[in-house]
Design a protein around this motif. Structure first.
Motif, mmCIF file in Angstrom:
data_model
loop_
_atom_site.group_PDB
_atom_site.id
_atom_site.type_symbol
_atom_site.label_atom_id
_atom_site.label_comp_id
_atom_site.label_asym_id
_atom_site.label_seq_id
_atom_site.Cartn_x
_atom_site.Cartn_y
_atom_site.Cartn_z
ATOM 1 N N SER A 1 0.904 -0.998 0.149
ATOM 2 C CA SER A 1 0.273 -0.019 -0.029
ATOM 3 C C SER A 1 1.158 1.300 0.015
ATOM 4 O O SER A 1 0.338 2.391 -0.411
ATOM 5 C CB SER A 1 -1.248 -0.411 1.276
ATOM 6 O OG SER A 1 0.026 -0.178 2.476
ATOM 7 N N ASP A 2 2.219 1.128 0.759
ATOM 8 C CA ASP A 2 3.229 2.230 0.169
ATOM 9 C C ASP A 2 3.739 2.607 -0.348
ATOM 10 O O ASP A 2 3.720 3.839 -1.727
ATOM 11 C CB ASP A 2 3.981 2.042 1.445
ATOM 12 C CG ASP A 2 3.561 1.643 2.647
ATOM 13 O OD1 ASP A 2 3.091 2.500 3.437
ATOM 14 O OD2 ASP A 2 4.685 0.826 3.120
ATOM 15 N N VAL A 3 3.786 1.522 -1.668
ATOM 16 C CA VAL A 3 3.926 1.754 -2.364
ATOM 17 C C VAL A 3 2.933 2.422 -3.834
ATOM 18 O O VAL A 3 3.258 3.116 -4.931
ATOM 19 C CB VAL A 3 4.999 0.666 -3.637
ATOM 20 C CG1 VAL A 3 5.087 0.202 -4.677
ATOM 21 C CG2 VAL A 3 6.028 -0.039 -2.934
ATOM 22 N N LEU A 4 1.995 1.847 -3.865
ATOM 23 C CA LEU A 4 0.705 2.305 -4.569
ATOM 24 C C LEU A 4 0.709 3.730 -4.536
ATOM 25 O O LEU A 4 0.145 4.121 -5.072
ATOM 26 C CB LEU A 4 -0.508 1.179 -4.512
ATOM 27 C CG LEU A 4 -1.864 1.391 -4.749
ATOM 28 C CD1 LEU A 4 -1.601 1.512 -6.357
ATOM 29 C CD2 LEU A 4 -3.235 1.358 -4.501
ATOM 30 N N ALA A 5 0.218 4.166 -2.845
ATOM 31 C CA ALA A 5 0.108 5.558 -2.865
ATOM 32 C C ALA A 5 1.437 6.269 -3.667
ATOM 33 O O ALA A 5 0.484 7.042 -3.705
ATOM 34 C CB ALA A 5 -0.148 5.769 -1.586
ATOM 35 N N GLY A 6 2.571 5.943 -3.024
ATOM 36 C CA GLY A 6 3.353 6.680 -3.678
ATOM 37 C C GLY A 6 3.757 6.689 -5.423
ATOM 38 O O GLY A 6 3.010 7.874 -6.020
ATOM 39 N N SER A 7 3.520 5.469 -5.738
ATOM 40 C CA SER A 7 3.260 5.453 -7.170
ATOM 41 C C SER A 7 2.270 6.812 -7.675
ATOM 42 O O SER A 7 2.492 7.644 -8.607
ATOM 43 C CB SER A 7 2.858 3.971 -7.827
ATOM 44 O OG SER A 7 4.329 3.524 -7.062
ATOM 45 N N LEU A 8 0.917 6.344 -6.696
ATOM 46 C CA LEU A 8 -0.249 7.180 -7.631
ATOM 47 C C LEU A 8 -0.282 8.401 -7.156
ATOM 48 O O LEU A 8 0.274 9.918 -8.525
ATOM 49 C CB LEU A 8 -1.951 7.325 -6.831
ATOM 50 C CG LEU A 8 -2.487 6.142 -7.135
ATOM 51 C CD1 LEU A 8 -3.877 5.799 -5.925
ATOM 52 C CD2 LEU A 8 -2.353 5.945 -8.392
ATOM 53 N N ILE A 9 0.783 9.436 -6.455
ATOM 54 C CA ILE A 9 1.705 10.672 -6.143
ATOM 55 C C ILE A 9 2.244 11.389 -7.116
ATOM 56 O O ILE A 9 2.002 11.954 -7.806
ATOM 57 C CB ILE A 9 2.067 10.901 -4.788
ATOM 58 C CG1 ILE A 9 1.376 10.540 -3.410
ATOM 59 C CG2 ILE A 9 3.015 11.943 -3.973
ATOM 60 C CD1 ILE A 9 1.887 10.747 -1.850
#
Length: 340
Positions: free
Chosen positions: A271-279
């Motif tokens: 979920s950290d990677v998903l949020a960072g990618s979306l940012i």
């Protein structure tokens, strides 16, 4: 004398008018343009400084939020691994690679257009036109990078989420002297603890509380997606229609691999990677659309209702209409004869 002029029917000559020499007007215009340029530079420098200051404060002076954890939380008990994509590699990926692409594309674009030797007046300096365009693209890219970095740092230091290898780095010891491995503490929620881990520095322990969102993912996706959009706007490969899209695919795969490596190395939760990618994706799209205007339709590509292509007539006005039209209706300068 006045009576003689009236008698002969000759009108008296008007008094001479003083007009400023052309050099004075040109100097005043250049000075005004230089002042505007200086003022604009100072304003944008202040904006960049405001964006850089929070990053420096977070990295040096602020501790992330101290979150508690459950002793039986297996998601923070992964072993510690070194980074596959190190910070130095990340810097080359999101800094050196985009800048190299910008330089090459701007040079080739100017070379093909035959404008490599064209120079423009920038304040009191004369610079090659492609240098100015390159500087503009650098500024757009860097501004979006700072926005993405600030958004990532805000999330990291506000949430303070524990990394998957937190337990291996911290090896927490509870305030009462017991450990999470004790049977009585299996389902205990711990907020008061000390890190007793050996072989790790205080900086390692601090980094273990900065999991959300993934900085590698946000910066990689911002930089490489922005460059992919830049290539779509600027680059045309005459010998192949697929070469540009292949380069764009490689850039996005580099960003994707960087994001995947963070989960693979147990530095981030998915979920950290998903949020960072979306940012990063949001930062690249917003910068490309609203700041760099990559998605704007070129002027020459706009078609009129009858299917005719819109043309820029400013060159015709300057070269043909202005010389043939007497003042004051058309003067061959920027005040009267400009783009239509």
């Amino acid at each position: 004398m006045r009576d003689e002029d009236n008698a002969t029917g000759v009108a008296p000559s008007p008094p001479p008018t003083l007009t400023p020499p052309p050099t004075t007007t040109a100097t005043a215009t250049a000075t005004s343009a230089q002042r505007r340029l200086t003022r604009r530079f100072l304003v944008e420098l202040a904006i960049v400084t405001v964006l850089v200051i929070p990053i420096c404060i977070c990295e040096v002076a602020i501790e992330p939020v101290r979150r508690g954890f459950f002793c039986d939380d297996d998601s923070i008990r992964y072993p510690f691994h070194e980074n596959t994509v190190t910070p130095v590699m990340l810097g080359l990926l999101v800094g050196a690679l985009p800048l190299l692409v910008l330089v090459l594309v701007e040079y080739v674009h100017s070379l093909r257009a035959g404008e490599l030797a064209r120079r423009v007046q920038l304040g009191s300096w004369q610079l090659a036109a492609w240098y100015v365009e390159l500087g503009r693209q650098f500024a757009y890219f860097g501004f979006g990078m700072l926005l993405t970095f600030d958004a990532t740092e805000l999330g990291k230091y506000t949430i303070g989420r524990l990394r998957p290898h937190f337990y291996a780095v911290c090896q927490p010891q509870l305030s009462d002297g017991t450990l999470c491995s004790d049977a009585s503490n299996r389902q205990r929620y711990v907020e008061d603890y000390e890190c007793a881990g050996e072989g790790y520095t205080a900086a390692d322990v601090r980094q273990a509380r900065l999991s959300f969102p993934s900085g590698h993912s946000s910066l990689a996706f911002y930089a490489l997606l922005y460059v992919a959009l830049y290539l779509q706007r600027k680059l045309s490969w005459r010998s192949s229609k697929l070469a540009r899209h292949f380069l764009q695919f490689l850039l996005l795969m580099l960003a994707w691999y960087t994001a995947l490596s963070r989960v693979m190395d147990s530095w981030h939760h998915w979920s950290d990677v998903l949020a960072g990618s979306l940012i990063g994706v949001a930062g690249a799209l917003l910068t490309a659309h609203y700041i760099a205007h990559f998605f704007a339709t070129p002027y020459a590509a706009v078609t009129l209702g009858s299917g005719l292509r819109r043309e820029d007539t400013s060159a015709t006005l300057q070269e043909e209409v202005c010389p043939a039209t007497p003042p004051p209706y058309c003067v061959n300068d920027d005040r009267y004869c400009t783009k239509v």
